[in-house]
Structures are given as structure tokens and as C-alpha cells.
Design an enzyme around this catalytic site. Structure first.
Site, mmCIF file in Angstrom:
data_model
loop_
_atom_site.group_PDB
_atom_site.id
_atom_site.type_symbol
_atom_site.label_atom_id
_atom_site.label_comp_id
_atom_site.label_asym_id
_atom_site.label_seq_id
_atom_site.Cartn_x
_atom_site.Cartn_y
_atom_site.Cartn_z
ATOM 1 C CG HIS A 9 44.971 42.789 31.277
ATOM 2 N ND1 HIS A 9 43.972 43.380 30.542
ATOM 3 C CD2 HIS A 9 44.475 42.645 32.536
ATOM 4 C CE1 HIS A 9 42.913 43.571 31.329
ATOM 5 N NE2 HIS A 9 43.191 43.134 32.540
ATOM 6 C CG ASP A 59 38.881 39.646 33.623
ATOM 7 O OD1 ASP A 59 39.460 38.960 34.482
ATOM 8 O OD2 ASP A 59 38.924 40.896 33.601
ATOM 9 C CG HIS A 110 39.762 44.411 34.051
ATOM 10 N ND1 HIS A 110 39.796 43.510 35.101
ATOM 11 C CD2 HIS A 110 39.731 45.644 34.604
ATOM 12 C CE1 HIS A 110 39.792 44.181 36.248
ATOM 13 N NE2 HIS A 110 39.753 45.470 35.976
ATOM 14 C CG ASP A 115 37.693 40.638 36.984
ATOM 15 O OD1 ASP A 115 36.963 40.135 36.102
ATOM 16 O OD2 ASP A 115 38.849 41.037 36.763
#
Ligand code: X5A
Ligand code: ZN
Length: 651
Positions: free
Chosen positions: A154, A194, A196, A287
């Protein structure tokens, strides 16, 4: 450089005579020192990397790898993707004497905490991925896994966010391309699995055709973290980088092995063949794993192992995994072990999931293929309808196991899937009241009628009435507001029936058909409330929904019934009532999603006309529209059309 711990050794390869690959692992306890400043709990916690390391040691696989301690990234390497300013802000954190100075910096970023060791950990995380990638590119190692934190994907050029300080993988990619041309790495595939979107990595290579960035993530049309359009499938890169950015944005949660492997088989693998990378860097967040509290997806260790195996067919197996997210300690440890076993080329672990991809998964894959086929000819063919028409996964996945080897594994998964979030499992022997006998669990109560409007639903919790209601609700014994609220669509038919109801007067109220129908989608607002404790909410909602008294002497629905409905999907309650049928729509965050509707036999009566369908009153429609609009689900026009459509179609 810090030491990795006493078990580092390099007798890789042959302790059992089966491993031929030189696999590097980075682990450094120093990265555990990055933590919340006041000791509050946080999902991105130091134990994440500890449990992974312990799992690899206990399984005897770390002993067959080459283990390295972390090494610090150099400023000039960080500055290949980050601004000078950002690097110096992160560096300065360690010299700050007081937490409040760091807290001030953290508060200017999104989802970041900082303590006196955050800077050191961030430099180690990035440097470790650089070092491992360098060794793999040089050929000193075949592949490797950097078990690092804080995560990286991120982090943007001038900004930390989403638990990430430096973009570890992006720094390593730029290092190979810009600082080590002699290694001959000209094309890098970055895969980000991931849950996200890897917004930082996307930004850093947006115009760069040397890096093909592929991210598969929960997107929900921009509603899932990091919210917005960046993770959309139309974001394909720009200038020379056009076509070298691929996003696979899931429209819903609960995606599992079948969905991810479909994205692999129909997007990533064909593109990787065309791109033909010199090395692969994997933003390996775990995740999307089953049991993850943030991701709400269901990828199993087996799923991860198959995805990784498929990637090892490229770049002569040169692949570097770097840990990103992943917040269920058990899930990340098991998934990591499965991956390292693949890197070591151990006998593949067994597993099978009976589930097919979601309908929405095919929609997403087709949209991505269409958009990207301009750049990757292998995506141009239309997918065969045989593939897409396979039946969609049932609300609750059933894992099959045909031989003894898969049995343990399947049990494990089933165990994880059926485990309830029991917060205080105690039985009060003094009291005979059912309200004291039951443990407390969380459930999602999925509403599809007027309860979609939060103030109206809160009447069932807090008591009271809102505009349009002809009756006051008593509320629940437990007046705690819902802990979480989210929206989802489910493949069930919404319809309206009954001549009148006490709460709304003349006109129909909302029901859904308990049976799944893939041609229907009903919007539901999910409230996370409690079930079965002496202070309890789900039963109290159920009582009120069915016009029963809240101080009844037995629960309508208890833990035993919960287990039953999870297994069967739908069960009518003995008490009857218009909403006396509990339907389990699946799970989210490991918590069952329950709704209330009429029984199947009532649906039959609605169909035959024995009980007439009835359009809802204006007041009822208004309440539903407010729910859908204020919940951000639909625009006012869409909400009206949606209700109108459901109210006017025959069953
Ligand atoms: C690396 C990662 C998640 C951030 C979620 C913030 N970040 N709500 O998984
Ligand atoms: Zn994540």
C-alpha cells in the site's frame, strides 16, 4: 545486520534426499519490535512473523532452506520508488524521543501506527526483500520467501498507508532493473495475491513496461480497502506501461480456491506466458485465506500451493515471495508452510474444494479479458459457456475427501469453517433461564426489507419506532448497537406478500425465497449482532419480527439450531410466524449470516395464489428506499426500480 536465530544453517537440499532447490528464507526477530505505541491490539502484530517462523521450524522445512537475517535497505535504493522526503521522514522516526511526535506523523497517514522501532523494521523489511531478490537473480538461490513486516504494497511514492511504510517489493524490483543491469533482469512480473489492492505498487510502475503488475483483490466496486477506483479493471497503465497493469477486482467477499484458480487459468497464466518474465516477485499477503478477520475470503493452503506451483513454471522457477498482509495467525502459518513446501518441490499437499467460482467471478474475469485482450492476444478468445455455466458454489462449501491423506486436511478446514466466535463460553448453573445457559456468539443478521434502514432496525435493539411504523418496538435485552454493518447481494428472490401487518398497516412486506436462484439478486444489509446469551439480540429480533413477546421462557433459536441451520441452509422454527424460518446465507469473517423469511411451504402457497402476493405500502417502500440509499447501496431511482421490479413480477 541482525541474526536470524540459532536454527539458521544451510544444510539445505538433502536431509531427506528429495529437495533439489536452494530456497532462501529471511527471518529477523528485530522486525517484531515494530508495534503499537501503547500496546493496543492491532491485526498487524509482531506475532504474525513469529508464528510463521515457528511453523516452518516445527515442520522441519526451515532447516532445509538457507536462512538469512534481515539487512537494512539503503536510502538510494528506497529512493528508486519513494521520494527523498518520504525516506527521510521514516528514517527520522527512530530519533524522535516521544510517542506523541510519532503519533502526529502517523495520524497524517491512513491506517498507520508507529513506535520507536518502526523505522528500523521498515528498513529491514525492504532491505531483506532486496537482498533475497538479488540472490535469486544472481542464481545463488533458486527462490525464496522473505517473512517481513511491516508490509509494503500500500505504500506510495510519498506516503505510508494501510500498515505499510516502504513498498518492499517495488524497491526490490527497481533495484534489480536499475541498479543491477548486469544480472540481466529486464522483465519482472509482480503478482499481488494479498486480498487488498496493491495501490502503491501499481502507482510505482504505472508507466513502466518492464514491470507487469498483476493484482487480484476484493474491490466491491470501490468499497473495499483501499477504497476508490485505483483497483478497477480499467486501470491498465499508461504511456509505455499501457497494458502492463492488470487488476482482477472481486465484486464480493467469500472468494476461495475456485475463484482464484479461475483468475490464474484464464488471466494470469496466459499473460505470463506471453510476457515471459525473467523473475517473479510475489506480494504474498495471506489475508485472502480462510479464517482471515479482514479479508472475508476462503483461500486454503492447498489453493495457495497450487497458485504458487503454477507460477514456478515461469522464469525458470526464479520467484521471491514477500509477506504482505494476513491476520489470522493460524491461517498465515499454514499457508506459508504450504508455499515453502512448494518452493522446496516437496510432494504437493492434497486438497480439493468442491466449489465452483461465483457467477460474479466469471463476470469479472470476462471483463478483465475483454479489456486486456488489446495487449495480450491470448485473452481474446471467448470463454466457453460450459465453463461458466458450472453450478455456482453453494452457500456453505463442502469439502470432499476421498482418501485418508486428505482427511485430516478436510477436517481441519471444516473445523475452521464451523468454528463459532465463542466469546465467553460459560454455563451458569445457578440460573435455569435459557438466557443464562447459552454462550455468546456473533451472527450477521441479514435484512432485506424495511430493516435495511438502520434507524428502523435499531428499533429492534434500542426500542422505539420511526416514521411510518404503527407500532412501538420494545427492543432487545442487549442494547449494544451492531458492531459492524455491511452490504451484500444474495441469489434469492425478493417478493412482497400479506394483506397487512401490525407495523405497516395495509400492504405486503418483504420476504425472500429460502431457495437459491442464481437469476435473482437481493440486496441485504448485514448487521453484526449477538446470539444467545442472557443479554442477547438475535432471538429478541426474531421475537419482535414474529410478533411474539420478548420475555418468552424459551429461546426460538439457540446454538444447537445455529449448527443445524449452518448444515442444512434453512430451518423452520416450531413456533411458526411469518418470519419463522431461519436461512443461513453463508459466512463472512467466519461468522454465520442468518436471515429470517417465510417457510418453503408458504412460498408454495404464494405461488399457487392460496396466499396472495401484495405490493408494499408507500411507507414501507420509503423505508426500504431510505435504507438502500443511506446505506450507499443504490441511488434513489435504482432503489425504487429495484423494489418495483420485485413487487411486480410473479413468483
Ligand atoms: C497490507 C494489508 C490492510 C490495510 C487495511 C486497513 N493492509 N484497514 O493487508
Ligand atoms: Zn491486505
Amino acid at each position: 545486520m541482525a541474526m536470524a536465530g540459532e536454527s539458521s544453517n544451510n544444510n539445505y537440499g538433502d536431509c531427506d534426499g528429495k529437495s533439489h532447490r536452494k530456497v532462501g528464507l529471511v527471518y529477523d526477530e528485530t522486525m517484531c519490535k515494530h508495534d503499537t505505541p501503547n500496546g493496543e491490539d492491532h491485526p498487524e502484530c509482531p506475532d504474525r512473523i513469529r508464528v510463521i517462523w515457528e511453523k516452518l521450524q516445527l515442520a522441519g522445512v526451515s532447516q532445509r532452506c538457507v536462512v538469512f537475517g534481515g539487512s537494512k535497505a539503503e536510502d538510494k535504493h528506497l529512493q528508486l520508488v519513494h521520494t527523498k522526503d518520504h525516506v527521510s521522514v521514516v528514517k527520522s522516526l527512530s530519533t524522535k524521543k516521544k510517542d506523541y511526535r510519532r503519533n502526529r506523523i502517523a495520524s497524517q497517514w491512513n491506517s498507520i501506527y508507529l513506535n520507536g522501532s518502526s523505522s528500523e523494521a521498515a528498513f529491514l523489511a525492504a532491505g531483506s526483500v532486496v537482498e533475497l531478490a538479488e540472490k535469486v537473480a544472481e542464481g545463488e538461490l533458486d527462490c525464496g520467501y522473505a517473512i517481513v513486516r511491516p508490509p509494503g504494497h500500500h505504500a506510495e511514492p510519498d506516503e505510508a498507508m494501510g500498515f505499510c511504510l516502504f513498498n518492499n517489493v517495488a524497491v526490490a524490483a527497481s533495484y534489480l532493473l536499475d541498479e543491477r543491469p548486469e544480472l540481466g533482469v529486464k522483465k519482472i512480473l509482480i503478482v499481488d495475491w494479498d486480498v487488498h489492492h496493491g495501490n502503491g505498487t501499481q502507482k510505482m510502475f504505472w508507466k513502466d513496461p518492464r514491470v507487469l503488475f498483476f493484482s487480484v483483490h476484493r474491490h466491491e466496486h470501490g468499497g473495499f480497502y483501499p477504497a476508490g477506483d485505483d483497483g478497477d479493471h480499467n486501470m491498465v497503465g499508461e504511456g509505455p506501461g499501457e497494458g502492463f497493469n492488470i487488476n482482477v477486482p472481486w465484486e464480493q467477499g467469500r472468494c476461495g480456491d475456485a475463484d482464484y484458480l479461475a483468475a490464474w487459468d484464464h488471466i494470469l497464466i496466459p499473460v505470463a506466458k506471453e510476457f515471459n518474465p525473467d523473475i517473479i516477485l510475489l506480494s504474498a499477503g495471506f489475508d485472502a485465506a480462510i479464517g482471515d478477520p479482514l479479508g472475508g475470503c476462503r483461500v486454503t493452503p492447498y489453493g495457495y500451493s497450487v497458485m504458487l506451483k503454477k507460477l514456478m513454471e515461469f522464469a525458470q522457477g526464479k520467484i521471491v515471495l514477500a509477506l504482505e498482509g494476513g491476520y489470522n495467525l493460524d491461517s498465515i502459518a499454514k499457508s506459508s508452510l504450504a508455499c515453502v513446501q512448494v518452493l522446496l518441490e516437496d510432494k504437493p499437499i492434497q486438497g480439493s474444494s468442491e466449489a465452483y467460482p461465483f457467477e460474479s467471478t466469471w463476470r469479472v474475469i470476462q471483463a478483465v479479458r475483454k479489456k486486456l485482450s488489446a495487449y495480450w492476444p491470448s485473452l481474446a478468445d471467448v470463454l466457453s459457456s460450459n465453463l461458466i455455466d458450472q453450478k455456482t458454489s453453494t452457500p456453505i462449501i463442502v469439502f470432499s475427501s476421498s482418501d485418508s491423506e486428505t482427511e485430516d486436511y478436510a477436517d481441519d478446514i471444516l473445523d475452521q469453517m464451523s468454528r463459532l466466535n465463542i466469546e465467553n463460553h460459560h454455563v451458569d448453573t445457578v440460573s435455569t433461564s435459557w438466557r443464562r445457559d447459552l454462550s455468546k456468539v456473533d451472527v450477521w443478521y441479514a435484512s432485506f426489507g424495511s430493516n435495511m434502514w438502520k434507524p428502523r432496525f435499531l428499533c429492534y435493539i434500542l426500542g422505539g419506532q420511526v416514521e411510518g411504523m404503527k407500532k412501538v418496538c420494545v427492543g432487545s435485552m442487549d442494547k449494544t448497537p451492531p458492531k459492524q454493518i455491511m452490504w451484500e447481494s444474495f441469489p434469492h428472490r425478493l417478493f412482497f406478500g400479506r394483506e397487512s401487518s401490525v407495523t405497516w398497516g395495509v400492504g405486503g412486506v418483504a420476504f425472500i425465497n429460502p431457495l437459491t436462484n442464481l437469476n435473482d439478486q437481493t440486496h441485504m444489509c448485514l448487521y453484526r449482532i449477538t446470539l444467545s446469551n442472557r443479554l442477547e439480540q438475535f432471538n429478541d429480533v426474531l421475537f419482535q419480527e414474529n410478533g411474539l413477546k420478548v420475555d418468552s421462557d424459551s429461546p426460538l433459536f439457540g446454538l444447537d439450531t445455529l449448527q443445524l441451520v449452518e448444515k442444512k441452509g434453512s430451518i423452520p422454527l416450531a413456533s411458526g410466524g411469518w418470519y419463522g424460518n431461519i436461512v443461513c446465507l453463508g459466512k463472512e469473517c467466519d461468522i454465520p449470516i442468518l436471515t429470517m423469511t417465510c417457510t418453503l411451504s408458504a412460498v408454495e402457497k404464494f405461488k399457487s395464489g392460496e396466499i396472495p402476493l401484495r405490493p408494499p405500502s408507500e411507507a414501507y417502500v420509503n423505508t426500504m428506499v431510505r435504507g438502500l440509499v443511506e446505506g450507499g447501496r443504490l441511488s434513489e431511482e435504482e432503489a425504487k426500480a429495484y423494489i418495483d421490479n420485485a413487487a411486480s413480477k410473479p413468483l
